[in-house]
Design a protein around this motif. Structure first.
Motif, PDB file in Angstrom:
ATOM      1  N   ILE A  70       1.216  -0.957  -0.214  1.00 57.03           N
ATOM      2  CA  ILE A  70       0.326   0.093   0.193  1.00 57.03           C
ATOM      3  C   ILE A  70       1.343   1.397   0.045  1.00 57.03           C
ATOM      4  CG2 ILE A  70      -1.409   1.448   1.295  1.00 57.03           C
ATOM      5  CD1 ILE A  70      -2.530  -1.618   2.304  1.00 57.03           C
ATOM      6  N   LEU A  71       2.159   1.135   0.851  1.00 59.83           N
ATOM      7  CA  LEU A  71       2.865   2.470   1.340  1.00 59.83           C
ATOM      8  C   LEU A  71       2.842   2.507  -0.459  1.00 59.83           C
ATOM      9  CD1 LEU A  71       4.292   1.751   4.602  1.00 59.83           C
ATOM     10  CD2 LEU A  71       3.105   4.052   3.814  1.00 59.83           C
TER      11      LEU A  71
ATOM     12  N   GLY B   9      12.829   1.495   6.705  1.00 63.24           N
ATOM     13  CA  GLY B   9      13.186   0.358   6.924  1.00 63.24           C
ATOM     14  C   GLY B   9      12.597  -0.782   6.500  1.00 63.24           C
ATOM     15  N   MET B  10      10.945  -1.033   6.814  1.00 65.06           N
ATOM     16  CA  MET B  10      10.762  -1.824   6.199  1.00 65.06           C
ATOM     17  C   MET B  10      10.803  -2.478   4.466  1.00 65.06           C
ATOM     18  SD  MET B  10       6.419  -3.256   7.233  1.00 65.06           S
ATOM     19  CE  MET B  10       5.397  -1.677   6.399  1.00 65.06           C
TER      20      MET B  10
ATOM     21  N   MET C  67      -3.329   0.833   8.629  1.00 67.28           N
ATOM     22  CA  MET C  67      -3.685  -0.062   8.791  1.00 67.28           C
ATOM     23  C   MET C  67      -5.664  -0.629   8.820  1.00 67.28           C
ATOM     24  SD  MET C  67      -1.470  -1.541  10.550  1.00 67.28           S
ATOM     25  CE  MET C  67      -2.435  -3.245  11.770  1.00 67.28           C
ATOM     26  N   ASP C  68      -6.544   0.351   8.474  1.00 63.88           N
ATOM     27  CA  ASP C  68      -7.594  -0.365   8.453  1.00 63.88           C
ATOM     28  C   ASP C  68      -7.785  -0.812   6.559  1.00 63.88           C
ATOM     29  OD1 ASP C  68      -7.969   1.454  10.522  1.00 63.88           O
ATOM     30  OD2 ASP C  68      -9.382   3.190   9.598  1.00 63.88           O
ATOM     31  N   GLU C  69      -7.068  -0.212   5.422  1.00 61.60           N
ATOM     32  CA  GLU C  69      -6.724  -0.792   4.355  1.00 61.60           C
ATOM     33  C   GLU C  69      -6.407  -1.822   4.239  1.00 61.60           C
ATOM     34  OE1 GLU C  69      -5.229   1.836   0.874  1.00 61.60           O
ATOM     35  OE2 GLU C  69      -5.848  -0.285  -0.257  1.00 61.60           O
TER      36      GLU C  69
ATOM     37  N   PHE D 142       4.116   2.009   9.655  1.00 58.94           N
ATOM     38  CA  PHE D 142       2.753   1.619   9.408  1.00 58.94           C
ATOM     39  C   PHE D 142       1.502   1.260  10.860  1.00 58.94           C
ATOM     40  CE2 PHE D 142       2.176  -2.763   9.327  1.00 58.94           C
ATOM     41  CZ  PHE D 142       2.997  -2.922   9.796  1.00 58.94           C
ATOM     42  N   LEU D 143       2.350   1.009  11.457  1.00 57.76           N
ATOM     43  CA  LEU D 143       1.307   0.663  12.811  1.00 57.76           C
ATOM     44  C   LEU D 143       0.266   1.354  13.027  1.00 57.76           C
ATOM     45  CD1 LEU D 143       3.118  -2.225  14.520  1.00 57.76           C
ATOM     46  CD2 LEU D 143       1.276  -2.804  13.351  1.00 57.76           C
ATOM     47  N   SER D 144       1.274   3.500  12.810  1.00 61.50           N
ATOM     48  CA  SER D 144       0.628   3.694  13.407  1.00 61.50           C
ATOM     49  C   SER D 144      -0.171   4.699  12.751  1.00 61.50           C
ATOM     50  CB  SER D 144       1.604   4.383  14.929  1.00 61.50           C
ATOM     51  OG  SER D 144       2.435   5.048  14.252  1.00 61.50           O
TER      52      SER D 144
END
Lengths: 254, 331
Positions: free
Chosen positions: A104-105, B197-198, A125-127, A118-120
């Motif tokens: 996604i990113l 980083g990921m 996260m929703d997608e 991404f956790l925040s």
């Protein structure tokens, strides 16, 4: 409807041997096409030519009307041509959430961001959760890929491809290596693919082909020998010959 | 959804907790070092400088899977950059010298990255070795700038922030080093958790998969190499500032190989693994070489073999894995 994906007179030879010989095909939005063919028919080479991992000797590949023959693999993905892999290529040390979030990113041009997590990021996260939810993987969000079952890895492979929001999706044997008991979930995922997506599936499993495809293309010795309705494929003499009769007496067409 | 949100929040608070724990551990280790070895602060400062080199190596090797035996090129370039602006241009402010080290290291990182990343596997390793010898030879030949084999001397440093003189006992240098290490470490914690980083962890596992996602592994790796160079440059600058001399050994194959050994010892792919490896190796080297000057290298060899065979994830990696396993078993 205008073609979203076109292959024009594509040719590729390895040391004189034509592996892809004058292949032309065209797909529109919403198409569900299966590409089949006996072993050595040139399916893998065709996929590599289309994705940009191989350069054709001649011919063109077009996406949304734009000729992308000289565009590299990365550029084609960014233009909406996404593939899944026959043998799952996932990051064993990473979680399903990380896989989908990364896709996604990347799609949104944010994968190069050097801060944040991404956790925040609620939108990501929703997608991620929604996409993994539709594939029945949401309970595995934060498990390592190396710890989840192979059938689930195949579903994750589809999830990663979908997270990139493709316009054309190439599925390379999406059910390969999955035990019979688990193929139902994959078939369901295939049936629920977005309607506006053009899907080209390379597959050996004829049952799956007949259930999924609304159009079948048969490749033999690098040439398209059949392009038509699934109902007609087994009746075709050239196809029967190509398979040396192995599917000639099949009654799937009914 | 709420269950997931709770899980995510728990994960985040756990990782912030780990960060605070790590920072606390480093500050206490620094304090203990200061109290235990008040007359050997030079060694502790050197450990910090090398730790920055090993952290820098961890970024490209541990996180991205690039094989290199020439990483001291980045460290040495930072050291020479910091030393040269002081010795030749009279810029003696330690902060400016550190910045010069960052720029020098990053530039060397860009050069090395562009060359090394053209190959994979064994050819990559050979390229990295060739590069470190070229850097070494270049510094040797450009003696009017670098002092050649005599080393670059004449480096002077102004008081830090205009207040703290770099004293003979190395107190200022030590605290400056601890501050630099903490700052770098916090920035790197942010970096390794970021989307970038990921992406790099993905590249380490399967670059072709990353291409199929529409990202360019090469661009990302070159960026990482530049960042890695900046980190190594901080270490080099710290070394130049604290010892007031830069020798050719800072651009050597030996230092490159030793830094890789330290990384393997502690455990690659983790920042604290890099730190652990450096501290254990350097203290081991110091003690054992004093106790038995003839066989200390043998003992280092035995230690390394033991770690590789019985704790392949390194000392820190194995310990962290053990703790995580225990936590998992707890209901």
């Amino acid at each position: 409807m205008s073609a979203v994906f076109e292959v024009l007179n594509l040719k590729k030879a390895f040391s004189g041997l034509a592996v892809t010989n004058d292949v032309t095909l065209s797909m529109a939005t919403g198409d569900r096409v299966a590409l089949i063919g006996p072993n050595g028919a040139g399916k893998t080479t065709f996929v590599n030519l289309v994705t940009g991992n191989l350069r054709p000797d001649s011919g063109d590949v077009r996406l949304n009307g734009e000729t992308v023959t000289k565009v590299d693999a990365i550029g084609r993905v960014r233009r909406g041509l996404v593939r899944s892999f026959q043998v799952t290529r996932l990051f064993q040390e990473m979680t399903p959430a990380e896989h989908v979030a990364l896709a996604i990113l990347q799609r949104d041009g944010r994968a190069g961001a050097m801060y944040g997590n991404f956790l925040s990021m609620p939108d990501v996260m929703d997608e991620t959760a929604a996409l993994l939810g539709t594939l029945g993987l949401v309970h595995l969000l934060h498990r390592k890929v190396s710890e989840i079952a192979y059938g689930q890895q195949r579903l994750l492979e589809i999830a990663v491809a979908l997270a990139l929001k493709p316009r054309v999706l190439l599925l390379d044997e999406p059910a390969a290596g999955v035990p019979q008991s688990d193929t139902g979930r994959i078939e369901q995922a295939l049936a629920e693919l977005p309607a506006d997506l053009a899907v080209l599936m390379i597959e050996h499993d004829m049952d799956l082909v007949f259930r999924f495809a609304r159009r079948v293309i048969v490749l033999a010795a690098g040439t398209i020998i059949f392009d038509g309705l699934p109902a007609d494929v087994t009746k075709n003499a050239a196809v029967r010959e190509a398979y040396l009769g192995s599917y000639a007496n099949a009654s799937h067409a009914a | 959804m709420t269950e997931e949100t709770v899980a995510v929040t728990a994960r985040q608070s756990r990782s912030i907790g780990r960060d605070l724990l790590g920072i606390g551990a480093i500050i206490s280790a620094a304090a203990i070092g200061y109290l235990l070895f008040p007359d050997n602060l030079a060694l502790l400062t050197r450990i910090i400088a090398i730790a920055l080199l090993v952290l820098s190596l961890d970024l490209v090797t541990g996180y991205c899977g690039v094989a290199t035996l020439g990483h001291a090129a980045l460290f040495g370039s930072g050291a020479y950059a910091a030393g040269i602006i002081s010795a030749h241009y009279g810029i003696a402010d330690p902060i400016l010298m550190t910045l010069a080290g960052i720029v020098g290291g990053a530039a060397a990182g860009l050069v090395c990255g562009v060359i090394i990343l053209r190959a994979h596997g064994l050819p990559q390793l050979v390229l990295s070795i060739a590069l470190i010898y070229l850097f070494h030879e270049f510094a040797n030949k450009a003696s009017s700038w670098t002092g050649g084999s005599d080393g670059l001397s004449g480096i002077s440093t102004d008081p830090l922030l205009g207040m703290f003189e770099f004293d003979l006992w190395g107190q200022t240098a030590y605290f400056f080093g601890v501050a630099l290490l903490l700052a770098v470490l916090m920035l790197l914690r942010v970096l390794v958790r970021s989307p970038f980083g990921m992406l790099c962890r993905g590249i380490k596992e399967d670059p072709l998969r990353i291409i199929a996602m529409g990202a360019s592994p090469k661009t990302a790796l070159i960026k990482m190499y530049v960042i890695s160079g900046a980190v190594a440059g901080v270490g080099g600058a710290l070394n130049a500032i604290s010892t007031q001399v830069v020798g050719l050994d800072s651009l050597s194959f030996t230092l490159s190989a030793e830094s890789l050994v330290m990384l393997v010892l502690g455990g690659g792919g983790s920042l604290f693994g890099a730190l652990t490896g450096t501290v254990v190796f350097m203290l081991f080297e110091d003690y054992v070489s004093a106790a038995n000057p003839f066989h200390w290298l043998t003992m280092v060899g035995v230690l390394l073999i033991a770690v590789v065979l019985f704790a392949p994830k390194g000392l820190y990696g194995t310990a962290a894995g053990f703790v995580a396993c225990r936590r998992e078993k707890r209901p």
